[in-house]
Design a protein around this motif. Structure first.
Motif, PDB file in Angstrom:
ATOM      1  N   SER A   1       0.979  -1.170   0.000  1.00 59.26           N
ATOM      2  CA  SER A   1      -0.149  -0.019   0.030  1.00 59.26           C
ATOM      3  C   SER A   1       0.946   1.042   0.028  1.00 59.26           C
ATOM      4  O   SER A   1       2.105   1.100   0.013  1.00 59.26           O
ATOM      5  CB  SER A   1      -0.886  -0.008   1.162  1.00 59.26           C
ATOM      6  N   THR A   2       0.369   2.616   0.032  1.00 57.20           N
ATOM      7  CA  THR A   2       1.184   3.715  -0.341  1.00 57.20           C
ATOM      8  C   THR A   2       1.810   3.723   1.168  1.00 57.20           C
ATOM      9  O   THR A   2       2.920   4.304   1.164  1.00 57.20           O
ATOM     10  CB  THR A   2       0.062   4.769  -0.466  1.00 57.20           C
ATOM     11  N   GLU A   3       1.012   3.523   2.210  1.00 61.99           N
ATOM     12  CA  GLU A   3       1.709   3.841   3.357  1.00 61.99           C
ATOM     13  C   GLU A   3       2.557   2.852   3.897  1.00 61.99           C
ATOM     14  O   GLU A   3       3.547   3.080   4.757  1.00 61.99           O
ATOM     15  CB  GLU A   3       0.571   4.041   4.688  1.00 61.99           C
ATOM     16  N   ALA A   4       2.280   1.263   3.542  1.00 60.27           N
ATOM     17  CA  ALA A   4       3.062   0.284   4.045  1.00 60.27           C
ATOM     18  C   ALA A   4       3.410  -0.650   2.931  1.00 60.27           C
ATOM     19  O   ALA A   4       2.659  -1.514   2.540  1.00 60.27           O
ATOM     20  CB  ALA A   4       2.321  -0.378   5.111  1.00 60.27           C
ATOM     21  N   PRO A   5       4.746  -0.523   2.424  1.00 54.67           N
ATOM     22  CA  PRO A   5       5.261  -1.497   1.437  1.00 54.67           C
ATOM     23  C   PRO A   5       5.342  -2.945   1.932  1.00 54.67           C
ATOM     24  O   PRO A   5       5.753  -2.999   3.099  1.00 54.67           O
ATOM     25  CB  PRO A   5       6.392  -0.874   0.958  1.00 54.67           C
ATOM     26  N   PHE A   6       4.999  -3.930   1.213  1.00 59.46           N
ATOM     27  CA  PHE A   6       4.999  -5.370   1.822  1.00 59.46           C
ATOM     28  C   PHE A   6       6.471  -5.979   1.106  1.00 59.46           C
ATOM     29  O   PHE A   6       6.648  -6.314   0.050  1.00 59.46           O
ATOM     30  CB  PHE A   6       3.731  -6.032   0.963  1.00 59.46           C
ATOM     31  N   THR A   7       7.083  -6.165   2.025  1.00 61.49           N
ATOM     32  CA  THR A   7       8.530  -6.804   1.965  1.00 61.49           C
ATOM     33  C   THR A   7       8.730  -8.068   2.444  1.00 61.49           C
ATOM     34  O   THR A   7       7.951  -8.558   3.385  1.00 61.49           O
ATOM     35  CB  THR A   7       9.395  -5.869   2.531  1.00 61.49           C
ATOM     36  N   LYS A   8       9.379  -8.890   2.040  1.00 58.32           N
ATOM     37  CA  LYS A   8      10.001 -10.166   2.222  1.00 58.32           C
ATOM     38  C   LYS A   8      11.503 -10.504   2.129  1.00 58.32           C
ATOM     39  O   LYS A   8      11.929  -9.841   1.332  1.00 58.32           O
ATOM     40  CB  LYS A   8       9.081 -11.190   1.227  1.00 58.32           C
ATOM     41  N   ASP A   9      12.013 -11.334   3.128  1.00 55.53           N
ATOM     42  CA  ASP A   9      13.315 -11.421   2.991  1.00 55.53           C
ATOM     43  C   ASP A   9      13.583 -12.843   2.250  1.00 55.53           C
ATOM     44  O   ASP A   9      12.618 -13.931   2.561  1.00 55.53           O
ATOM     45  CB  ASP A   9      14.044 -11.669   4.381  1.00 55.53           C
ATOM     46  N   PHE A  10      14.611 -13.044   1.288  1.00 52.54           N
ATOM     47  CA  PHE A  10      14.837 -14.201   0.702  1.00 52.54           C
ATOM     48  C   PHE A  10      16.001 -14.524   0.791  1.00 52.54           C
ATOM     49  O   PHE A  10      17.072 -13.947   0.995  1.00 52.54           O
ATOM     50  CB  PHE A  10      14.391 -14.015  -0.931  1.00 52.54           C
ATOM     51  N   THR A  11      16.129 -15.940   0.242  1.00 55.87           N
ATOM     52  CA  THR A  11      17.356 -16.529   0.542  1.00 55.87           C
ATOM     53  C   THR A  11      18.046 -17.228  -0.637  1.00 55.87           C
ATOM     54  O   THR A  11      17.018 -18.147  -1.301  1.00 55.87           O
ATOM     55  CB  THR A  11      17.707 -17.773   1.681  1.00 55.87           C
ATOM     56  N   VAL A  12      18.919 -16.826  -1.193  1.00 54.55           N
ATOM     57  CA  VAL A  12      19.275 -17.574  -2.685  1.00 54.55           C
ATOM     58  C   VAL A  12      19.577 -19.025  -2.509  1.00 54.55           C
ATOM     59  O   VAL A  12      20.554 -19.553  -1.520  1.00 54.55           O
ATOM     60  CB  VAL A  12      20.450 -16.692  -3.269  1.00 54.55           C
ATOM     61  N   TYR A  13      19.061 -19.647  -3.292  1.00 49.59           N
ATOM     62  CA  TYR A  13      19.288 -21.374  -3.154  1.00 49.59           C
ATOM     63  C   TYR A  13      19.955 -22.123  -4.605  1.00 49.59           C
ATOM     64  O   TYR A  13      20.440 -23.015  -4.544  1.00 49.59           O
ATOM     65  CB  TYR A  13      18.138 -22.190  -2.951  1.00 49.59           C
ATOM     66  N   ALA A  14      19.783 -21.152  -5.650  1.00 52.34           N
ATOM     67  CA  ALA A  14      20.095 -21.745  -7.084  1.00 52.34           C
ATOM     68  C   ALA A  14      20.456 -20.529  -7.822  1.00 52.34           C
ATOM     69  O   ALA A  14      19.850 -19.464  -8.035  1.00 52.34           O
ATOM     70  CB  ALA A  14      18.908 -22.519  -7.718  1.00 52.34           C
ATOM     71  N   THR A  15      21.506 -20.967  -8.745  1.00 56.29           N
ATOM     72  CA  THR A  15      22.069 -19.951  -9.812  1.00 56.29           C
ATOM     73  C   THR A  15      22.307 -20.762 -11.062  1.00 56.29           C
ATOM     74  O   THR A  15      23.051 -21.660 -11.016  1.00 56.29           O
ATOM     75  CB  THR A  15      23.344 -19.125  -9.279  1.00 56.29           C
ATOM     76  N   SER A  16      21.640 -20.313 -12.114  1.00 59.62           N
ATOM     77  CA  SER A  16      22.193 -20.720 -13.399  1.00 59.62           C
ATOM     78  C   SER A  16      22.332 -19.705 -14.655  1.00 59.62           C
ATOM     79  O   SER A  16      21.576 -18.690 -14.409  1.00 59.62           O
ATOM     80  CB  SER A  16      21.110 -21.802 -13.598  1.00 59.62           C
TER      81      SER A  16
END
Length: 382
Positions: A312-327
């Motif tokens: 929302s304009t007042e509260a952005p929704f954020t998440k923490d991610f962990t990298v598990y694969a690279t190609s």
């Protein structure tokens, strides 16, 4: 007196002041023009000065902005996409859909029934297999139980009767043989008595074997064959029952119904997808990152992403991610310089990262924005 005239004959009295009157001084016309010109020049000069001042201020602001941008570089934004484990549920047996028991958005558990199918062919196979099993089981029971008591008693009586006849034939032969040796009986009679004795002995042995067979029951080979027949029919019955279970399809996983492809009443074939399920607990984000920024997405490294669809304009929704694969991606995703002074080839890599804390509100296809530091680059790409 006559008034003086000019060369044209006109009187000069109009241009001469009257006698005794004092002449008033008047300003020349060129003095008024000079004052007006000076005023216009002053206004133009002031206008030019104002314009020059404005241009100077604008240039100062631009130079200051460029200086600040060089001192504090802006962050680089990458756009990724959320994905979830998706499973297509298909029918293993053909039939007509009688009822669909779930709708899109429903959460289902493992083993929950999804559809109900009307398949008379499967019911007919089950009935046929059940009848075949009853027949095979009867043959097996007969082989394992052996002969009935009445049959055993009958075989024993026949053996004893033949044994009695054989004993009588033996006694008769022995008497005739003695008489033959004494010369009182012909050889023909002795041979006839001997033949009768052998015939009765064979009948007695056959009756005894029949009695033993009735007592012992069926052979082990016959019992094994009957058991194999029962097992074969059991397998056919189990196959029909499995087909019935597959017709009433159950969910192989826990998840959310993402899409229902067919409608009730339709006839579907074997292997035709019916619906799709997604597992909200198995979700990840996919990012395309050039190799000059790959160091910020090493396996096991964490980063924060923003999901605009849930913000929302007042509260952005954020998440923490962990990298598990690279190609690495294909060659079409490689930037190649036009000359040697432009640097080296820059390849693009696909990064996959899982949220540390999955959220049921996240759906497949949602965008994820990730801010990275553009100054953290590898020397090979500089």
């Amino acid at each position: 007196m006559t008034e003086p005239h000019n060369e044209l004959g006109e009187s000069n009295t109009a241009n001469e002041p009257m006698a005794g009157a004092k002449a008033e001084p008047t300003a020349p016309d060129y003095q008024h023009s000079r004052s007006k010109s000076n005023a216009t020049t002053d206004k133009a000069t002031m206008k030019k000065a104002i314009i020059a001042l404005v241009i100077f201020i604008v240039l100062g602001v631009i130079i200051y902005g460029l200086y600040k941008s060089a001192q504090q570089p802006q962050s680089l934004t990458l756009q990724g996409q959320m994905q979830m484990q998706q499973t297509s549920i298909a029918a293993k047996v053909p039939g007509r859909l009688a009822q669909i028991l779930v709708t899109e958005g429903d959460r289902v558990e493992v083993g929950q029934q999804l559809i109900e199918m009307d398949s008379p062919e499967i019911n007919a196979k089950i009935n046929q297999a059940q009848a075949g099993k009853q027949a095979a089981q009867s043959q097996l029971d007969k082989a394992e139980s052996g002969a009935r008591p009445q049959e055993i008693a009958q075989a024993k009586a026949a053996w004893q009767a033949n044994k009695a006849a054989s004993d009588l034939a033996k006694s008769t032969y022995e008497r005739i043989d003695r008489l033959y040796k004494e010369g009182l009986m012909s050889r023909q009679k002795r041979d006839e008595a001997y033949t009768q004795y052998l015939a009765n002995s064979d009948k007695t042995e056959a009756a005894r074997l029949q009695y033993d067979l009735a007592t012992e029951g069926a052979r082990s080979e016959d019992i094994a064959a009957a058991r194999a027949q029962v097992a074969q029919v059991d397998a056919k019955l189990e196959e029909a029952r499995v087909a019935q279970k597959e017709a009433n399809l159950k969910s192989p996983i826990s998840g959310i119904v993402d899409d229902v492809i067919v409608n009730a009443g339709e006839v579907i074939g074997q292997g035709v997808p019916i619906l799709t399920l997604v597992n909200p607990d198995d979700q990840w984000v996919v990012l395309n990152v050039t190799e000059n920024h790959l160091g910020q997405f090493a396996i096991g490294q964490q980063f924060t992403g923003t999901i605009p669809a849930l913000s929302s304009t007042e509260a952005p929704f954020t998440k923490d991610f962990t990298v598990y694969a690279t190609s690495t991606l294909s060659d079409f995703a490689t930037w190649r310089p036009t000359n040697n002074d432009d640097g080296f080839d820059v390849r693009t890599f696909e990064i996959k990262a899982r949220p540390i804390d999955p959220d049921d509100r996240i759906r497949s296809g949602m965008s994820v924005l990730v801010q990275i530091d553009p100054t953290l680059t590898t020397s090979a790409a500089e």
